[in-house]
Structure formats: structure tokens, C-alpha cells
Design a protein around this motif. Sequence first.
Motif, PDB file in Angstrom:
ATOM      1  N   ASP A  64      42.539-111.979  85.940  1.00  0.00           N
ATOM      2  CA  ASP A  64      43.009-113.364  85.907  1.00  0.00           C
ATOM      3  C   ASP A  64      44.165-113.501  84.911  1.00  0.00           C
ATOM      4  O   ASP A  64      44.005-113.227  83.712  1.00  0.00           O
ATOM      5  CB  ASP A  64      41.862-114.297  85.503  1.00  0.00           C
ATOM      6  CG  ASP A  64      42.265-115.756  85.544  1.00  0.00           C
ATOM      7  OD1 ASP A  64      42.087-116.392  86.596  1.00  0.00           O
ATOM      8  OD2 ASP A  64      42.773-116.254  84.511  1.00  0.00           O
ATOM      9  N   GLU A  65      45.314-113.957  85.394  1.00  0.00           N
ATOM     10  CA  GLU A  65      46.514-113.986  84.557  1.00  0.00           C
ATOM     11  C   GLU A  65      46.410-115.006  83.427  1.00  0.00           C
ATOM     12  O   GLU A  65      46.928-114.782  82.327  1.00  0.00           O
ATOM     13  CB  GLU A  65      47.746-114.270  85.416  1.00  0.00           C
ATOM     14  CG  GLU A  65      48.180-113.080  86.263  1.00  0.00           C
ATOM     15  CD  GLU A  65      48.462-111.839  85.412  1.00  0.00           C
ATOM     16  OE1 GLU A  65      49.112-111.970  84.349  1.00  0.00           O
ATOM     17  OE2 GLU A  65      48.032-110.746  85.807  1.00  0.00           O
ATOM     18  N   ASP A  66      45.765-116.149  83.674  1.00  0.00           N
ATOM     19  CA  ASP A  66      45.653-117.155  82.618  1.00  0.00           C
ATOM     20  C   ASP A  66      44.804-116.646  81.460  1.00  0.00           C
ATOM     21  O   ASP A  66      45.151-116.831  80.282  1.00  0.00           O
ATOM     22  CB  ASP A  66      45.057-118.456  83.173  1.00  0.00           C
ATOM     23  CG  ASP A  66      46.046-119.235  84.023  1.00  0.00           C
ATOM     24  OD1 ASP A  66      47.267-119.019  83.861  1.00  0.00           O
ATOM     25  OD2 ASP A  66      45.608-120.045  84.855  1.00  0.00           O
ATOM     26  N   VAL A  67      43.685-116.012  81.773  1.00  0.00           N
ATOM     27  CA  VAL A  67      42.819-115.478  80.718  1.00  0.00           C
ATOM     28  C   VAL A  67      43.505-114.323  79.995  1.00  0.00           C
ATOM     29  O   VAL A  67      43.470-114.229  78.758  1.00  0.00           O
ATOM     30  CB  VAL A  67      41.463-115.030  81.301  1.00  0.00           C
ATOM     31  CG1 VAL A  67      40.641-114.277  80.249  1.00  0.00           C
ATOM     32  CG2 VAL A  67      40.683-116.237  81.808  1.00  0.00           C
ATOM     33  N   ARG A  68      44.146-113.447  80.735  1.00  0.00           N
ATOM     34  CA  ARG A  68      44.840-112.317  80.111  1.00  0.00           C
ATOM     35  C   ARG A  68      45.994-112.802  79.222  1.00  0.00           C
ATOM     36  O   ARG A  68      46.238-112.247  78.149  1.00  0.00           O
ATOM     37  CB  ARG A  68      45.366-111.359  81.185  1.00  0.00           C
ATOM     38  CG  ARG A  68      44.261-110.551  81.868  1.00  0.00           C
ATOM     39  CD  ARG A  68      44.779-109.826  83.105  1.00  0.00           C
ATOM     40  NE  ARG A  68      45.789-108.836  82.774  1.00  0.00           N
ATOM     41  CZ  ARG A  68      45.545-107.554  82.511  1.00  0.00           C
ATOM     42  NH1 ARG A  68      44.287-107.115  82.536  1.00  0.00           N
ATOM     43  NH2 ARG A  68      46.507-106.728  82.248  1.00  0.00           N
ATOM     44  N   ARG A  69      46.691-113.855  79.654  1.00  0.00           N
ATOM     45  CA  ARG A  69      47.785-114.410  78.862  1.00  0.00           C
ATOM     46  C   ARG A  69      47.256-115.033  77.565  1.00  0.00           C
ATOM     47  O   ARG A  69      47.825-114.842  76.489  1.00  0.00           O
ATOM     48  CB  ARG A  69      48.554-115.440  79.679  1.00  0.00           C
ATOM     49  CG  ARG A  69      49.844-115.925  79.009  1.00  0.00           C
ATOM     50  CD  ARG A  69      50.570-116.926  79.888  1.00  0.00           C
ATOM     51  NE  ARG A  69      50.949-116.353  81.171  1.00  0.00           N
ATOM     52  CZ  ARG A  69      50.428-116.701  82.335  1.00  0.00           C
ATOM     53  NH1 ARG A  69      49.478-117.629  82.412  1.00  0.00           N
ATOM     54  NH2 ARG A  69      50.840-116.130  83.453  1.00  0.00           N
ATOM     55  N   LEU A  70      46.160-115.782  77.675  1.00  0.00           N
ATOM     56  CA  LEU A  70      45.559-116.364  76.477  1.00  0.00           C
ATOM     57  C   LEU A  70      45.103-115.268  75.526  1.00  0.00           C
ATOM     58  O   LEU A  70      45.331-115.351  74.302  1.00  0.00           O
ATOM     59  CB  LEU A  70      44.371-117.253  76.863  1.00  0.00           C
ATOM     60  CG  LEU A  70      43.541-117.799  75.699  1.00  0.00           C
ATOM     61  CD1 LEU A  70      44.382-118.740  74.821  1.00  0.00           C
ATOM     62  CD2 LEU A  70      42.291-118.520  76.211  1.00  0.00           C
ATOM     63  N   ALA A  71      44.456-114.240  76.075  1.00  0.00           N
ATOM     64  CA  ALA A  71      43.986-113.140  75.232  1.00  0.00           C
ATOM     65  C   ALA A  71      45.151-112.456  74.529  1.00  0.00           C
ATOM     66  O   ALA A  71      45.062-112.102  73.338  1.00  0.00           O
ATOM     67  CB  ALA A  71      43.210-112.129  76.085  1.00  0.00           C
ATOM     68  N   TYR A  72      46.259-112.267  75.232  1.00  0.00           N
ATOM     69  CA  TYR A  72      47.446-111.665  74.616  1.00  0.00           C
ATOM     70  C   TYR A  72      47.965-112.536  73.480  1.00  0.00           C
ATOM     71  O   TYR A  72      48.308-112.033  72.402  1.00  0.00           O
ATOM     72  CB  TYR A  72      48.533-111.462  75.662  1.00  0.00           C
ATOM     73  CG  TYR A  72      49.843-110.979  75.061  1.00  0.00           C
ATOM     74  CD1 TYR A  72      50.040-109.635  74.780  1.00  0.00           C
ATOM     75  CD2 TYR A  72      50.866-111.883  74.758  1.00  0.00           C
ATOM     76  CE1 TYR A  72      51.230-109.186  74.210  1.00  0.00           C
ATOM     77  CE2 TYR A  72      52.048-111.445  74.192  1.00  0.00           C
ATOM     78  CZ  TYR A  72      52.229-110.107  73.914  1.00  0.00           C
ATOM     79  OH  TYR A  72      53.404-109.675  73.339  1.00  0.00           O
ATOM     80  N   ASP A  73      48.032-113.846  73.708  1.00  0.00           N
ATOM     81  CA  ASP A  73      48.523-114.762  72.674  1.00  0.00           C
ATOM     82  C   ASP A  73      47.646-114.709  71.428  1.00  0.00           C
ATOM     83  O   ASP A  73      48.141-114.659  70.294  1.00  0.00           O
ATOM     84  CB  ASP A  73      48.550-116.199  73.204  1.00  0.00           C
ATOM     85  CG  ASP A  73      49.637-116.411  74.244  1.00  0.00           C
ATOM     86  OD1 ASP A  73      50.549-115.566  74.335  1.00  0.00           O
ATOM     87  OD2 ASP A  73      49.571-117.423  74.963  1.00  0.00           O
ATOM     88  N   ILE A  74      46.323-114.721  71.650  1.00  0.00           N
ATOM     89  CA  ILE A  74      45.393-114.682  70.517  1.00  0.00           C
ATOM     90  C   ILE A  74      45.520-113.361  69.763  1.00  0.00           C
ATOM     91  O   ILE A  74      45.607-113.340  68.528  1.00  0.00           O
ATOM     92  CB  ILE A  74      43.952-114.901  71.002  1.00  0.00           C
ATOM     93  CG1 ILE A  74      43.772-116.349  71.484  1.00  0.00           C
ATOM     94  CG2 ILE A  74      42.951-114.595  69.886  1.00  0.00           C
ATOM     95  CD1 ILE A  74      42.433-116.621  72.143  1.00  0.00           C
TER      96      ILE A  74
END
Length: 228
Positions: A77-87
Motif C-alpha cells: 500500500d503506497e499510502d502506508v509505505r509513504r507514511l512509514a518512510y516519512d516517519i
Amino acid sequence: MSSVRTRRTRWVAGSAVALALLFAGAATVAAARDDGAAPAPRTPSAESADAGFARDMAVHHQQAVEMSFIVRDGTRDEDVRRLAYDIANTQANQRGMLLGWLDLWELPKTAPAGQEPMAWMSGHRHSAHRTGGSETGFEAHDGALMPGMATRTELDGLRAARGKKAEILFLQLMTDHHKGGVDMARGCAEQCTVPVEKRLAQGMAEAQRSELDLMADMLAARGSAPRP
């Protein structure tokens, strides 16, 4: 919607890091000057809130980075992966700053003998997570050293999860993690004496509150909610 809010969160968090780096650099230059214009800033003690926050938040952040890398491998899931990257990116940078300050102050990265994690929070009037035996309501257990931290069992569950299950578990664990982190950051904003550290702590609290709202929306979109 979530992508827009993620970009907003990333901007807030990134701005906090950039400002903290700027102020840290200015403070270092000022401290290095010896022209008699102003006295050098007082170095915090090992028992101070400044040192305690730097030590404990570095540990807290490290687990957030670890969970972010775990979920990256558990979902597409791109939204979850993007959030995880940001964090992971934001908290790894902040962790480096906190450990760098301890080096600058020539203080150990571990608490003095006999001092429990979060002991520096005892004077924080808003904290629900004070340490020290029966006063805390929190006991270190199964690898969770501070409020909000995931246990070893929960991390193992996250490693084993895939797809939507991994997304929900990550968002729930990170929500708990952020709640503990926000309380710690507010404690430093209230008690720390080093201005640049107080500003960083305030920026952390604001960015993580924004991410908490985002994660609540992401959980709702997956038919779930934060844990009680």
C-alpha cells in the motif's frame, strides 16, 4: 486525501528538523566564540530534563524507525509505505540530533545508575506516564521501556503480518507510539532549559499530533480504529 495530509505532515516535520538544525548550528557557533560578548551556555547535567529527554526520545525514535522498516516489507500500500518512510526519515534525523547534543554536552547516552527511563518527566504537570514505581501506571515489560513503545511480542506480530493486517497493526502501534512521544515532547517543551531543544520538542509534538489525525483517518478507511 491521505496523500495530501501525508505531504502536509512531512512538511511540518521536515520544517521542524530544518529549523532545529539551523538553531543548533547557530548555538554551536555562539558557544564556540570566546570574544567576551556573551557567556557560554550552561551545559545540562546528566540528571537534567534536557539530557533525559535526549536519551529517552532517541530510544523511542529508534523503535519508530524499526517499525517503519518492518511495515515497508509487509505491505504494498503506497499510502502506508509513504507514511512509514516519512516517519523513519524524520525520526532518524531527529535521533541523530539528540545523540549529537549528548556528545556535545559530553554526557552518556545511557541513564545514570539507578535512574529509570522517563524519570526526568516527574515534574511535567500534564504527564500521565510518570515513572517511579506505583506512581506511573506503567511498568517496563517485554521490551517496552516507555509508554507507547511496542513490546517484543507486538513487533514479532508486525513482522509476521502481511497486507491489510500489517497496515492496521502498524497504524495502531504507531498511534500508541506517537501518543507516548507527544507526551514526552510536551514534557521537554515545559521542563528543558536549552532553547533549541525546547523548540525541537515543540515541533515534534505538533508534527506527531498531525500524524495521529492522519493515522486515525487511515485506520477508518481500513474499517478499524486506534486501540483503546
